[in-house]
Design an enzyme around this catalytic site. Structure first.
Site, mmCIF file in Angstrom:
data_model
loop_
_atom_site.group_PDB
_atom_site.id
_atom_site.type_symbol
_atom_site.label_atom_id
_atom_site.label_comp_id
_atom_site.label_asym_id
_atom_site.label_seq_id
_atom_site.Cartn_x
_atom_site.Cartn_y
_atom_site.Cartn_z
ATOM 1 C CD GLU A 167 -1.028 1.071 -1.969
ATOM 2 O OE1 GLU A 167 -0.246 0.594 -1.422
ATOM 3 O OE2 GLU A 167 -1.751 1.847 -0.900
ATOM 4 C CD GLU A 351 -5.460 0.708 0.552
ATOM 5 O OE1 GLU A 351 -4.404 1.123 1.108
ATOM 6 O OE2 GLU A 351 -5.348 -0.035 -0.442
HETATM 7 O O1 IFM Z 1 -2.049 -2.986 4.021
HETATM 8 C C1 IFM Z 1 -1.756 -1.916 3.212
HETATM 9 C C2 IFM Z 1 -2.500 -2.331 1.768
HETATM 10 O O2 IFM Z 1 -2.473 -3.479 1.442
HETATM 11 C C3 IFM Z 1 -1.874 -1.222 0.775
HETATM 12 N N1 IFM Z 1 -2.080 0.047 1.181
HETATM 13 C C4 IFM Z 1 -1.466 0.292 2.542
HETATM 14 C C5 IFM Z 1 -2.018 -0.677 3.461
HETATM 15 C C6 IFM Z 1 -1.487 -0.266 4.904
HETATM 16 O O3 IFM Z 1 -0.195 -0.533 4.931
#
Ligand code: IFM
Length: 440
Positions: A167, A351
């Site tokens: 990210e 994710e």
């Molecule tokens: O917990 C985070 C993760 O570290 C990165 N992506 C989003 C998740 C939820 O906020």
């Protein structure tokens, strides 16, 4: 769950993700201080000033945790390697205990028949590097390439896939412009430098892994669907700009070798000198693209300097993070990424998940909201596949409740509940539902 494996292509993979600082326990195994430790120790940055010192103690309980992954019939486990654990100074001599830990973890996954999907950086910048300006420092690509090599010389022969940075929007914009994550800056110049140097670091890391002979290398970008808050031209422009610096900046840099015009309007003057010459590195060829997706935002114009826009609260049902639930956004990103950027590369949802105030009652955690969320987003994945997008897998966030950054331990994203006093793990109803769906 409303699906079985038969509803997806035969080789479609299911997995869960975690990240090092959020679960391992930073105080164990010789890890050095990282910028999240100092950010969390600063009043007002993290709920109750909580930190990752113990987290879920995954450092010691990793076998139990990998058994949970296997127990859910999952194919892939996406984890990250903690830079400050492997190289406490950020450079120089590695910490043998740290490398041993990831070595054991990878072997433990393989022994359970699970594919190890490694992400090199999920935000634990070693404090000594943070003290030298962190992602603003033009030497970061060299240091990150060195870190990549140290880790992958040890586990690169056995990981199934690898990606350099989780990210980049969060590492740059959220952390250097909005100040919500470490290092907590609010500075447009720092943001521009970080956005660009992160992508150069990404490219250098890919090159370092290719030089080691590694395959199946990708990127992991978080994306947020951006919509105008009303029908005005100004709101349309606001949403376009948000989409530009949140989503298209990184995609476009890596897959097209250019940055969006409207983003350069604000960030261009602050980019490092000679940035235009870095695209050969940034465009290092990839084998797949990962998308982390959670929500959408409604955008409207606002007074003030660039980007001169603001978020407006939307009407849709929200998760405990206050994030609107909008699976259509995932379908949009899968289609657009394939059609406009990656053209044919496999795309993974790396994710996706929801936070809820889950509680254990008589040994059971009912979380129908999470089951519905996963179902609806997997529906979006199926629609994208039907439209011809090569979506190759879906990885839920997260295996277990963990340190949710500035929200401390308050927001629970796990398929497995963690009691943060006893550290007892209790699989939630969503874990059992997913396990049942995948075993059919
Ligand atoms: O917990 C985070 C993760 O570290 C990165 N992506 C989003 C998740 C939820 O906020």
């Amino acid at each position: 769950m409303n699906f079985t494996r038969a509803d997806f292509p035969e080789d479609f993979l299911f997995g869960v993700a975690t990240s090092a600082y959020q679960i391992e326990g930073q105080s164990f195994g010789g890890a050095g201080p990282c910028h999240w430790d100092s950010f969390a120790a600063t009043p007002g940055n993290v709920v109750r000033a909580e930190n990752g010192a113990r987290a879920c103690d995954h450092y010691h309980r990793w076998e139990e945790d990998l058994d949970l992954v296997a127990g859910a019939h999952l194919d892939v486990y996406r984890f990250s390697t903690n830079w400050s654990r492997v190289m406490p100074e950020g450079r120089g001599t590695p910490n043998a205990e740290g490398l041993d830990f990831y070595d054991r973890l990878v072997d433990g996954l393989l022994a359970r028949g699970i594919k190890p999907a490694a992400t090199l950086y999920h935000w634990e910048l070693p404090q000594p590097l943070a003290d030298m300006g962190g992602w603003r420092n033009a030497d970061m690509p060299n240091w990150f390439a060195d870190f990549t090599e140290v880790v992958m010389r040890r586990i690169g022969d056995r990981v199934w896939s690898a990606a350099p940075i989780n990210e980049p929007w969060c590492v740059s914009w959220l952390s250097h412009f909005l100040g919500h994550h470490a290092p907590g800056l609010r500075d447009i110049r720092a943001t521009a430098r970080a956005m660009h140097l992160l992508l150069v670091s990404h490219g250098r890391s890919i090159q370092a892994m290719r030089a080691l002979g590694m395959k199946n290398l990708g990127c992991v970008f978080n994306m947020e669907y951006s919509e105008p808050a009303d029908a005005s031209d100004a709101a349309r422009k606001a949403a376009h700009l948000y989409d530009g610096y949140y989503n298209r900046f990184f995609l476009s840099g890596v897959f097209r070798g250019e940055y969006p015009e409207e983003v350069l309007e604000g960030l261009g003057p602050h980019l490092p000198t000679g940035w235009q010459d870095d695209f050969d590195t940034i465009r290092a060829p990839l084998d797949w693209c990962g998308i982390n997706y959670y929500t959408r935002k409604l955008m409207a114009p606002d007074a003030g300097p660039w980007p001169a826009h603001k978020e407006v609260e939307g009407p849709l049902p929200k998760t405990a993070m206050g994030w609107e639930i909008y699976p259509e956004g995932l379908e949009f990103f899968l289609r657009r990424t394939h059609e406009e950027y990656t053209s044919g590369l496999p795309i993974y949802v790396t994710e996706n998940g929801l936070a809820a105030p889950d509680v254990v009652t008589d040994g059971v955690v009912e979380d129908p909201h999470r089951i519905a969320y996963l179902d609806s987003h997997l529906g979006a994945v199926r629609r994208a596949i039907a439209a011809g997008v090569p979506v190759a897998g879906y990885i839920a966030w997260s295996l277990m409740d963990n340190f949710e950054w500035s929200y401390g331990y308050e927001k629970r994203f796990g398929l497995v509940h963690v009691d943060f006093d006893s550290l007892k793990r209790t699989p939630k109803a969503s874990y059992h539902a997913l396990s049942a769906a995948l075993s059919r």
